[in-house]
Design an enzyme around this catalytic site. Structure first.
Site, short mmCIF file in Angstrom:
data_model
loop_
_atom_site.label_atom_id
_atom_site.label_comp_id
_atom_site.label_asym_id
_atom_site.label_seq_id
_atom_site.Cartn_x
_atom_site.Cartn_y
_atom_site.Cartn_z
N TYR A 102 -2.45 4.48 6.04
CA TYR A 102 -1.80 3.38 6.29
C TYR A 102 -0.37 3.31 5.35
CZ TYR A 102 -0.17 -1.50 6.19
OH TYR A 102 0.56 -2.75 6.40
N ARG A 153 -7.97 -9.83 -7.35
CA ARG A 153 -6.76 -8.99 -7.05
C ARG A 153 -5.62 -9.75 -6.55
NH1 ARG A 153 -4.81 -6.26 -2.62
NH2 ARG A 153 -3.44 -4.86 -2.84
N HIS A 183 0.98 -1.02 -0.02
CA HIS A 183 -0.16 0.09 0.02
C HIS A 183 0.88 1.36 0.13
CE1 HIS A 183 -3.75 -2.24 0.11
NE2 HIS A 183 -3.17 -2.87 0.94
N LYS A 204 3.94 3.64 6.17
CA LYS A 204 4.81 2.74 5.81
C LYS A 204 5.98 3.35 4.95
CE LYS A 204 3.51 -1.01 7.67
NZ LYS A 204 4.04 -1.65 8.72
#
Lengths: 269, 269, 269, 269, 269, 269
Positions: D138, D176, D115, D142
């Site tokens: 989120y 996905r 992500h 990261k």
């Protein structure tokens, strides 16, 4: 089945790799002319023996006569003071290409070395278009060889495959070689591809098996058709992981490994 | 198992590739509409037959009615004088996309060609972002098709997969095809991936099996999920290596191979 | 001072740019042959007049006879239905290069267009190696022209400079043209460089003045020696900044500007 | 056989991935210290249990004492309002690296996420050098973590492997995940490589099995020696192709998938 | 002449740069709302004063009401312990973009920093697509800001220009600043371009004058139309060359200069 | 004003460039030690004279004693048979760097050459990271020098600026030199930048004025701060454009120009 060439020349036939290749390369030609400055013993069937100092221009000219293609494994293959490297790897290379040019030989396979790029880090991915970073006089001499052969291609149309050979030993001698290992069978197959591909121009390829840990990206030589069959995974257990190496261990930081400790930094009186 | 589409259109169904694909593409749709300017014989179960000249705008509009997706294999597929190529591959392509646009069709799979890049050398590695270098009028017409479909994606959101097909024959006909070979099974699988991937945008992919010698890097189409199962290694012995081809042999120098000799350079009165 | 060429050909001499260039190009040759499908009036001193439909192969062949170099500004230069674009810009381009080839003409300067890349965003920096993204049929026809001329260079050694011309008007007509503006003087200088550089191969260059806002990176054509003297800064006050354009305004999002609204999306019955 | 480390620390041991890894990571060290803010049950043989809030600097300092290497899986792993993400993933990350630095720990394996690049399209190929495009808070947290660890490598020589983990579940939950799937076995092997490679510097790698559809190019981490054994092909039939998803379906357009719908766009009062 | 905006917001108005910009930015809007956590004195004509802690979500929401565009210079601009940086530069940035989003503000100009890339070497050329290498907590917080604004562009269409500002002082304070110097006039012009360009998407630009020694390549922001008028050549004689700096001088090796010595390596109890 | 260095060494001081530089370099140091194998006349004020054969290791060692920095212009600077090039440019270079290393000299400015890349075409844009393509033995010897100095930087931290000098003559002697021209003033300024920049690592830069026609992109050396003041535009009228050169004229096709005709292809008995 008939062999692809009538006569090929293998230089450095008495050296570490040359001795291993002496047998397998017989598949490539009716006659293999073996050359070295050192003694190569008796000629076997399908062999010719030529003792030759690469620094001797006339001798090199004779060595190349009547040859269809050259596997050039001759010269110094370790870090030494500069003088012998210059004679064998630099002057010898010029002598060879002048002879190849004069005799109209169409293709050379040149044993270059991973030490042309030994100052890249072991976390780098290197391909054939990136600037070279040799790790000593030996590596610089191989940069010279790659560059000279590029000139002979660009200017005269003489084709060369430069193989940046990793570590061709029966077994890896240390953990670094898990990344650089190439089996003899894979090297012989790469020579076969390099000799017999219809057109190679000036190709730089990495001589390495299909190892799990990869430092080199061979994408610019995929036209050769080389598909390695071996890999170093089976040797991994010889080198169990333990404490991390010291942070300043040059042999872990740089791809050149132990060569970092054998170069010109030591007194050379 | 139910099939992914209700009705797909296969143009060029009477052509060399079209005839081979006629059977396998039935797995993709309940109804396959086959179209060509030439005779296609009787419709089999699950087939519809539409004879259509791609240069005829109204006919193309009708041909596309009620279709979920298009496999566009129609048009000229060899080097000819420019007029027929223009009618079929350029005007025909425009007619097709106007019809696709009007009917709200969401996706086209376009049979482009390796001859869009035939003037790259056989020592080059080509990927989908590099400038095109066609090797004749046929190749230039395929450049036109790729560019037109890019426009229809950028401007109208119509998706296209352009497949630069290599050589789809039961066996390679010459040494060059060891690099360009694609098996029929692999081509069918690539069509399946191209038709059924959730989203393709405008994807350019290389239609080639997993051959040892590689000229094309398909990294920009890896999202399609195509994994070739075949390769040309088993045919290698059909073309044993021998003397090097003449240095000025265009078919060895350039990826386009024999097409180099069939283009517009010849008198076309 | 003697002029660099004996006779050059200017096609499209009755068009918008052609009329502006008719005077300045006389510096490049003793004789300027002017060609167009439309009336060009009387020949002035140092001029020859040839009325010619680019779609007429034989007429184009005659038009090119005895010419040293070609400035190809002929064809359609706006978005229209496809048929006239095909005749003038596609068939006409093929006719031209066949004639150039037959007459042994060494170099063409081709008026390509920024609309070959009009679907790039106004925040993108585009260079000559990036994939083309045309913004309509006109743009696609120019992609065809660039690709055809690439083929003629790769295969036959006929040199072409493709100039992706921006907006050559006395003043920018809108804010977009602050980025695409090229003065007539700069365009003439770029033609001079393109005609007289010792060697151009197949060069793609961006025809734009030294404007503050830049969309195009001309680094791959710096060998031509073109140094723009003008820029659009003096016109900036004509377009004072105010509210931001609507977020979905295609003419602001894409480099193609207003062409986005004039393409094939409208009914064309 | 002796294990490579004496004591390693696994943070996030009570989380989704942490619970799965608790068993397998015992192969890497004589003692595994498990840490989480949540209850982790009883320590098993070879385990130590430390309950710890990553936002508590002193607690984190104690947590890291006596540790040889860290597997950092702690923190928030879904899209939430920003406050908890900031505490766990940003402040927690700073606390961790300050502790690692003070205790002289040499290496961290950091559970980064796909992500960080969820706003790339599903037709893009992403590698470790391309600009990050997170798909929510989120993902941005990261990005912070990768950047912080880069700083600690550049400035202090603390090594980190950032694994941009795909989807580690027993089975893909949607289509996905055919592209993002990583089996638990492959993840464990990637941890083993990341922990035991002689030198990793600051490596960014993609945690994904050998799936047919590929979005991520791991070439810059090939030195790690990770060779995935599993792939998602066996799950393909769970998601038969059918009609194309709606053209404006964010979860199909972007690599981030469903995260596109769970980010900060919703009222967060 | 009327001003381009009705009301813009300048955060950090009491800071080092904010105080310098307070006057010049009045040219951009009828009303300039000044905000800071510190005292800003009396509002002058055309000014509004809002005292605001960026970490206070509701206050930030109010601060942004009725604003056309934001110049975000607020937050910590030096290396400090992490807590204040987190509050001002991380939580503050999230609060700002949530407010911008809720109020429908279309564009932000964000004062990022060269310290996002301070661990590149002074012999490196950095452009906007290269991975970031911050030189401390301050730099990492700016990486967070750039990434957060990228997300808000990709997901919500809020435009941001991130300016990686060099050294905006009346004179360079040391030799390093000959490379990083930006005059106040040039910075104001860059703000004007960033605010008024018709479309910026998410643009990263380097805030630096036209200095002789260049570390940063601004090619990806050339669409903004920024043309610096000043350069640092006139200050060169302030720092005559002499002996080379010590080989291990971090401030000479890395672009971050003195920040290398002020980061988290020091005890922070 | 005091000079930046106490003593610098200029090798090749009796050569074509050396004689021109002898005066200007006095600005860089209190003492300039001049060295050459040929006679240099009397020492002037601020000069020391050392006659030295670069192939003589001990002499080179003495030549470097007490020196702060080296401008290495010694060696062969034209195409000759290989033996003298090897002695002066290869063995001489090794001797120099061994001496530099032993004496602890921190920086060398090495006169490399555009002939390291003379086999690029005159339509190519070359930068410092691209593979080298020398145009003869002289060019290959300069490749050796660049590679050797790279090794001494990577391994021992000795800094080198390699200047690929174009054509430093009062006037261009032919049309090619309009692209390769560098004025003496610009060369001296480039030497000043190379000697005095705080840190250069291993920098490769192109020694060329700001000419209209550009073959070389110096972006990777912009940190040096070199801004050329001269350009070749004023000489353009010396070489009026006329007929195109023959298509097979090597001196027009390749950047190396006339060197293409002087290399090892001629009999060298």
């Amino acid at each position: 089945m008939s062999k692809p060439f009538r006569r090929i020349l293998l230089t450095g036939a008495a050296g570490g790799l040359g001795r291993q290749l002496r047998g397998p390369v017989k598949d490539f030609a009716d006659v293999v002319r073996l050359a070295d400055i050192a003694d190569m013993g008796e000629a076997q069937e399908g062999e010719e023996i030529v003792q030759c100092d690469l620094a001797d221009r006339d001798a090199v000219l004779r060595m190349c006569e009547g040859v269809d293609a050259v596997l050039h494994f001759g010269g110094i293959s370790t870090e030494t003071p500069f003088a012998p490297i210059m004679n064998a790897n630099i002057l010898g290379m010029v002598n060879l290409y002048e002879a190849v040019h004069k005799h109209g030989i169409r293709r050379v396979v040149f044993a270059s070395s991973n030490h042309t790029m030994g100052m890249y880090r072991t976390t780098d991915m290197v391909d054939a278009t990136m600037p070279l970073r040799p790790d000593g006089y030996y590596g610089v001499s191989k940069v010279f060889g790659e560059s000279l052969s590029r000139f002979y291609w660009d200017r005269f149309g003489i084709e060369t495959v430069c193989i940046r050979i990793g570590s061709c030993f029966p077994e890896p001698a240390n953990r670094r070689m898990l990344s650089t290992y190439i089996s003899l069978d894979d090297l012989v197959e790469l020579l076969r591809c390099s000799l017999t591909a219809p057109r190679v121009g000036h190709t730089i390829t990495f001589g390495v098996s299909d190892n799990p840990s990869v430092w080199w990206d061979d994408r610019h030589a995929r036209h050769l058709g080389f598909v390695p069959k071996d890999n170093s995974a089976k040797f991994a257990s010889m080198f169990p992981a333990g404490d991390y190496p010291p942070v300043d261990d040059l042999a872990t930081i740089y791809q050149g490994g132990g060569f970092l400790y054998s170069g010109p930094q030591y007194p050379q009186e």
